[in-house]
Each structure stands twice: as C-alpha cells, then as structure tokens.
Design an enzyme around this catalytic site. Structure first.
Site, mmCIF file in Angstrom:
data_model
loop_
_atom_site.group_PDB
_atom_site.id
_atom_site.type_symbol
_atom_site.label_atom_id
_atom_site.label_comp_id
_atom_site.label_asym_id
_atom_site.label_seq_id
_atom_site.Cartn_x
_atom_site.Cartn_y
_atom_site.Cartn_z
ATOM 1 N N GLU A 169 119.422 51.944 8.477
ATOM 2 C CA GLU A 169 119.239 52.810 7.308
ATOM 3 C C GLU A 169 118.543 54.123 7.683
ATOM 4 O O GLU A 169 117.655 54.601 6.982
ATOM 5 C CB GLU A 169 118.481 52.067 6.207
ATOM 6 N N GLU A 242 124.486 44.527 4.672
ATOM 7 C CA GLU A 242 123.433 43.922 3.844
ATOM 8 C C GLU A 242 123.920 43.943 2.405
ATOM 9 O O GLU A 242 123.834 44.973 1.736
ATOM 10 C CB GLU A 242 122.104 44.682 3.935
#
Length: 588
Positions: A169, A242
């Site tokens: 991320e 995710e």
C-alpha cells in the site's frame, strides 16, 4: 541504484504468469483462492491446524507478511528459529497442498508494531520507505539474510512460493519511485523469479504512486470490485490481495464484524468478474506480547491484543458461518471434494482463580538497577527499548504550589512523588498535574508505557518515551536515571500493593485452550507460564485474552498479571471469547 530489470512474463520460469487478463499457473488458467494466516500471530504448534482449516475452506494458497522487526529485534542478529521459522511454515503449507504468497516488503502495516520496521532503524532515520541511503542499506542487509532463505522455496525450484509482494500500500504513503524500483531490483538480484506484486487501494492516485514497471498491481478493498476493474491496467489479471472480510479493533471502540453474507457476496462478485482473491484475514490470530500496533487519527489509537478480525477461522480455531459461506464460494473452483477440517479445539473448564498480589508497581521499579545519570530524559530509542515500560527518576525541588508537566509524552505515564502515586498522564489527555504542599525536595518517578507503535501513515516510526522534557513551574528538570522494566513476568521481592504484580495458580490434568478475563482490573499485561500473551484494558472492547493450549502444561500452571492502575481480585478461565459489543463495519 540497480538498473531496471524487465521481463517477459510469457517466457518466465515463474509458476504464475499472465496472458492478457488471465492469470496462469504453469501455463493453465488459474484462480488464486487465498487467505491470510500470519505465522507470527499463531503459536507454532498450531500452524498445521490453522493451515488445514484454511485448505478445508477451499483456499489453494496462503499468504503471509514477514515482519522485519519480529526477526531482527537486535540489529545484525536476525532470528529464524522456533516461532520465527518462516521456512518451516512455508514447507508445512506445501505439505498441506497450499501455494504460498509471501509479502516480505520492509513495511507490512498489518496493525503490527511500527508496521514491521525495527525500532533500531526508525530511531535513527525518519526517512523510512524512501530511497534514503541509510534506509536502503538496512533493507539490503535484511534481504541478504531473508531472501536466500526464500529463493529455494519458489515454485520454480519445486517449492510452494508463487508470488512476492515488494511493497505494501505504498500509494497511500509516499511517491518515491526510485525506492520501489530498488526493491524490485534487489528482489530479482537475489534470485526471485516468481510473480512480483504491489498492493494498493482503489483510487487512481494510490495506484499511480504505488505501481512500477515489471510488477503486477493488485488491490486492497472491502467492496471495491468495480473500482478495481476501472483502475486495472490493460492486459492485467484482477487480483484483490486483501479482501477485507472483517476489521481490527482499537481499545475504547466496539468490536468490528462483517456479516458472512456480505463477505461472501463481495468474494462471489470478484470471482464472477474473473478475479482472484486473498481474504484478509482467513485466520487473524493474536497480537501476542506487545506486538500490537496503533493508528493515528488526531489521537493515538492503540490496537487490541486480539486480531480475530471476525475471520472465518476464529482466533481460537473455531469455524464460523463465514467459513461455511466461503467454502461454498470456493468449492466450484476445485476438481474434487474439499478436505474436511480438523476437529474443533478443546477448552479448559470454566473456573475463577484468586489473584494474589505480589509486588506494587513502585516495588517493581525499585527491584531494577538504575542506569547512569543523564542530563535529560532519554527516549525508548535512546535506551534501545522497542516497547514496554521505562521508569524515569530525578530528585526535584518543589517551590510550593506549582505544576508538573511532561513535554512530548509518548504515551502514558504513572507519576509518583516520594513513592506515592499522584497522577496518570496521557499524551492525548492531561499531560500536567498541579502540586501543592510546602517547598521541599522530593524523588519524582515517572513510569512511561508505550501503548503501541503507529503502523500506518505519515507518523510511522514515531518515537516513544519522554520526547521533550519534564518541567516544574515551567523550569526543566535535569539529572535523570532510567530503569527499563523487564517483561519476563518475574517478580523480585517488594511489598504488595493495589497496583503491580499479582498471580493465580491452577492445576490441569491436560493442556487445553482457554480464554482469560480479569474482572476488576484496569489495564495490564498477562503472562501464562512466563509467556506474555498481551494486554487487557477495562475500556474494552476486548474482555478476554486467548491463551492457546501449547502455553499450558499438565500439572501446575501460573498466570501472572501486572496491572499499572488497579489489580482485580480474580482470573476467570472461560471457554469462549468475549470481544465486546459488536459493530458492523465494511472497509471501502
């Protein structure tokens, strides 16, 4: 910096490749059906049980982060033994028939202390996750230890590893493309030939700043299938690395849950779109010890000990309605019947154990030798302390009525004057206390607790302890000693008190799982037979701490508590979790 490495995925020896928007495994169309199970959040004796439950859910892959700070707590001394045997975990997954998606990026977030970065590194550079030479030198050194262990376990060499994530991320953190390219190149230089990925949220800015050439972008979201499809580069498979089927909790909040039907609906939507998935989390496990991280949203938000995450495989291994829903979703992608899960876990019978006080908090402080006198209070980083408790002490002159203040308190302090408890101060609350009485000299003792290191956002790497100074009437106090309080649960003498250490004992005919509650306790740490299982707090939502069967033994057992505010009178042994009042939450 290393030169850019380019690769034609169609001729790579990698197990996972792609043609147009189709993910291939050894040249055949493939769906990754994965779930996150973190070896560092599961007792090693339970790894096999949890991985077999994952396979029974219909997963063909397990994904796990690799937290740098868990392995290299002391610089230059990486540890890969016992609980840290990542190679053993990967081989076990292979024996069960699972592929492995490893996410060894230097930063993992994961609600883990400091986002997985070692405090010895963030204590000397705040330029984390950048091409800063000091940061890259440390990353390269870590990878010289780690990657040669992982490279032989790749599918290209007959192992189970099919994919590597190079950063996590990053698009929501920074914009240093040179840093990302360095990670890509150093991974390739260490012989990693499998599919490389990044992972970012579903905004154009996140994807732009988190993606680089030669690395397949993937997404993280709760319900963002259409958004991910709109951001997917041409001729790239859709992979949600995710998919948030639950959420974590901070102390003082409610327990976050997500309905099984909601999770399964998003998984089905993703699969119907031709995508692949890794459920975060398939089994959350536990933030044992003091490994829980924290977030920042104007105030510090420490994460609870439990990482249950409302996962399909609960923290104690029980299977939930979400497990059955996902098993139904995954089953059509298998040629034959799914394996049956292991038997349900066994639990100790419920009972209440008397909690016997042993030593007050001040007695604990006095049992530790003080270090040399320093002009100003030192931070945890200065002292080489990652987390826990540090007692600061100085002799002060009080001019009469005055105010004691702590500048830069991170995070919570119990204040004593001549051994008498006078205040509790917190970084986001009161950081000063009025003092009265005649002019005099007194011994000032401040026990500072780190409540959890920030794991996400711009405050990553923030320091702990007393960052500024201590003032009396606006005047800095100089001349400080420091005591690092041990976290082994061992008590060395001292008088009992309303706070501090206490213990409970129980005899067992057979080791089994247990949930422990601490009625009347305010905030503390808990050891089972010398192992620190985590923190509790009266603010909730978590009311019970998980104590897995491998921590117990036949015969005599001991539970020890260190409560910094007020001890309860009992330890309750329960056979079910109590994680607090629930609140439905779906990540965007």
């Amino acid at each position: 910096m290393s030169a850019t490495i380019t690769r034609d995925v169609t001729v790579s020896p990698a197990a996972l490749t792609y043609s147009d928007d189709v993910l291939l495994r050894n040249g055949r169309p493939h769906r990754m059906l994965s779930g996150s199970v973190h070896y560092f959040r599961v007792h090693p004796d339970q790894w096999e049980d949890r991985l077999r439950r994952l396979a029974a859910m219909g997963a063909n892959t397990v994904d796990t982060y690799i937290p740098w700070n868990f392995h290299e707590q002391v610089e230059g001394e990486p540890d890969f033994d016992g609980w840290r045997d990542i190679e053993g975990y990967i081989r076990l997954a292979a024996e069960i028939g699972l592929d492995v998606y490893v996410r060894p990026s230097p930063y993992i977030c994961a609600e883990w202390s400091n986002g997985g970065l070692p405090t010895w590194l963030t204590g000397r550079t705040l330029a984390v996750r950048t091409s800063d030479p000091e940061f890259l030198r440390s990353v390269d050194s870590w990878y010289e230890h780690l990657l040669p262990r992982l490279a032989p376990l790749q599918a290209a060499h007959g192992g189970p590893i099919v994919a590597f994530q190079i950063e996590n991320e990053y698009g929501s953190f920074g914009s240093d493309r040179e840093y990302l390219e360095h990670l890509r190149d150093v991974v390739r230089a260490h012989g990693i030939v499998e599919l490389l990925t990044t992972a970012d949220g579903t905004t154009a800015d996140m994807v732009r700043n988190g993606s680089i050439d030669g690395v397949m972008p993937t997404f993280t979201f709760g319900t963002g299938v259409p958004a991910a499809q709109s951001l997917l580069p041409e001729a790239t498979p859709l992979l949600c690395s995710e998919l948030w089927g639950g959420w974590f909790d901070h102390w003082g909040e409610r327990h976050h849950v997500r309905e099984a039907s909601s999770t399964a609906a998003t998984v089905d939507e993703l699969l119907a779109a031709g995508g692949s998935v890794s459920l975060y989390m398939a089994h959350g496990g536990t933030n044992f010890g003091l490994w829980s991280g924290a977030n920042w949203d104007g105030v510090l938000q420490p994460t609870v000990t439990s990482y249950d995450s409302d996962a399909p495989i609960a923290e104690d291994g029980r299977l939930t309605a979400k497990f059955e829903a996902l098993r139904t979703s995954f089953a059509p992608f298998h040629d034959g019947p799914l394996p049956e899960p292991p038997a349900e876990p066994r639990f100790q019978p419920a009972e209440s154990l008397p909690l016997v006080p042993e030593a007050s908090l001040m007695a604990v402080v006095r049992s530790v030798s003080a270090g040399p006198v320093q002009p100003r209070p030192l931070t945890f980083e200065d002292l080489g302390v990652a987390d826990g408790l540090v007692a600061y002490e100085s002799t002060v002159h009080l001019p009469g009525e005055t105010v004691l203040a702590i500048d830069g308190l991170h995070d919570r302090a119990v204040v004593f004057l001549d051994g008498e408890r006078i205040a509790v101060l917190e970084r986001d609350g009161e950081t000063s206390v009025p003092l009265d009485g005649p002019a005099r000299s007194a011994v000032l003792t401040i026990v500072v607790e780190s409540l959890g290191r920030i794991n996400y956002g711009a405050k990553l790497g923030e320091r702990k302890g007393i960052l500024g100074g201590v003032l009396v009437g606006g005047r800095l106090i100089h001349g400080w000693t420091h005591r690092v309080l041990p976290l082994d649960g061992v008590v060395v003498g001292g008088a009992a008190g309303a706070d501090g250490f206490a213990s409970a004992e129980l005899e067992l005919e057979e080791a089994a799982d247990a949930w422990l509650a601490f009625p009347g306790g305010v905030r503390g740490m808990v050891w089972v037979n010398g192992f620190l299982i985590g923190r509790y707090s009266a603010v909730g939502p978590q009311e019970t701490l998980y104590a897995p069967a491998p921590l117990w033994r036949e015969g005599h057992n001991e539970v020890r508590v260190l409560d910094l505010d007020r001890l309860g009178t009992a330890v309750e042994v329960r056979d079910r979790a109590s994680l607090g009042e629930v609140e439905e939450f779906i990540g965007s």
